[in-house]
Design an enzyme around this catalytic site. Sequence first.
Site, PDB file in Angstrom:
ATOM      1  N   LYS A 114      89.521-129.010  61.075  1.00 57.18           N
ATOM      2  CA  LYS A 114      88.147-128.283  61.232  1.00 57.18           C
ATOM      3  C   LYS A 114      87.002-128.849  60.108  1.00 57.18           C
ATOM      4  O   LYS A 114      86.072-128.964  60.196  1.00 57.18           O
ATOM      5  CB  LYS A 114      88.250-126.852  61.355  1.00 57.18           C
ATOM      6  CG  LYS A 114      88.753-126.389  62.700  1.00 57.18           C
ATOM      7  CD  LYS A 114      88.464-124.885  62.689  1.00 57.18           C
ATOM      8  CE  LYS A 114      88.983-124.379  64.135  1.00 57.18           C
ATOM      9  NZ  LYS A 114      89.042-122.732  64.085  1.00 57.18           N
ATOM     10  N   LYS A 196      95.013-131.938  75.489  1.00 56.47           N
ATOM     11  CA  LYS A 196      94.889-130.708  76.008  1.00 56.47           C
ATOM     12  C   LYS A 196      93.766-130.323  76.829  1.00 56.47           C
ATOM     13  O   LYS A 196      92.510-131.124  76.325  1.00 56.47           O
ATOM     14  CB  LYS A 196      94.810-129.774  74.584  1.00 56.47           C
ATOM     15  CG  LYS A 196      95.301-128.442  74.730  1.00 56.47           C
ATOM     16  CD  LYS A 196      95.147-127.769  73.341  1.00 56.47           C
ATOM     17  CE  LYS A 196      94.737-126.296  73.534  1.00 56.47           C
ATOM     18  NZ  LYS A 196      94.774-125.521  72.095  1.00 56.47           N
ATOM     19  N   LYS A 199      87.286-126.607  76.457  1.00 56.54           N
ATOM     20  CA  LYS A 199      86.027-126.555  76.779  1.00 56.54           C
ATOM     21  C   LYS A 199      84.830-127.275  76.095  1.00 56.54           C
ATOM     22  O   LYS A 199      84.085-127.197  76.662  1.00 56.54           O
ATOM     23  CB  LYS A 199      85.748-125.005  77.046  1.00 56.54           C
ATOM     24  CG  LYS A 199      85.580-124.237  75.618  1.00 56.54           C
ATOM     25  CD  LYS A 199      85.602-122.715  75.608  1.00 56.54           C
ATOM     26  CE  LYS A 199      86.177-122.454  74.335  1.00 56.54           C
ATOM     27  NZ  LYS A 199      86.804-121.142  74.276  1.00 56.54           N
TER      28      LYS A 199
END
Length: 330
Positions: A114, A196, A199
């Site tokens: 991240k 995976k 969204k």
Amino acid sequence: MSERKIAYSAIQPSGVFTIGNYYGAVKNWVKLQQDFDCLFCVANLHAITVPQVAAELRKRTFESYALLLATGIDPETSLVYVQSQVPAHTELCWLLNCTTYMGELSRMTQYKDKSQRQGKNIRVGLFDYPVLMAADILLYQANIVPVGEDQKQHVELCRDIAERFNNTYAPTFTLPEPYFGLSGKKVKSLQDPTKKMSKSDSNLNAFVTLLDDRDTVIRKFKRAVTDSGSEIIYDEENKPGISNLIEIYSCTNDKTYLEIEKEFEGVGYGQFKLAVGESVADDLAKLQSRYNELLANKDYLEEQMKINAEKAQSIAIKTLRKARRRLGII
Ligand code: TRP
């Protein structure tokens, strides 16, 4: 609470969930309620470790809470609450910050990913995220933490933090274990079944959200990528597309791969994709009508949030007091 073991999990209010979040996590939480004393949390304090728009976050917190209830989590059987409404979390987080090492947090792969994606101006909160998560879990003396593979390292760190605290001071926290018990279904992208489902995928056909309407769901499944050959058989290696669809179908009706293969023997890919789409759409329709009802009744949601937060705080404060005492904090 009773003699049963305690299960704890949380989800961030970061927008609408996909069927990946649902079949991979939340739907299993519903089943866990039969065997465990469960606590489920909307982790809005984790959400602000990356930039958020306040009004959006507030809205999504309500939506996520409503969605949890809509999936069948019962706020009278389980504790379902919003993290920020239970102040014990941030307080224990601070106490644990003072017993956690920089080196431990630096090793977290989610932080590495991240922070790399963020580039400049990484927030201290992002680095500290696993400690807040440890506080979430430890406050309730949770035995098991149902999470996806991506959160396993955080639960292990939580265990390390707890163990060191117990050894340094005195037994205070139950050591939790990550729990993948309930088949941990992994739903993949409909456009690239090696990835995976997410969204944040730039291809909108890659994922189905819990709020997609029937036509959208069916259209997305019709467009799902399949493999060469023509048989409906589960073979992750050679048929990732069809295997993903079989997996999703099994999530809607609990059928085994074998049963599904039999059911669709001799059936073409097109027809199979339609059947999966319809089955998912049926599954979501029930959830959506309940969700819309709940969202329209904000008073009820606020009341449930309040009752549940109070109950959670009354459990959490016991652990917090113990931890404070161990550290000599008056
Ligand atoms: N970090 C988790 C996620 O993004 C959410 C979370 C916060 C959590 N606190 C938790 C999960 C405690 C399990 C236990 O998926």
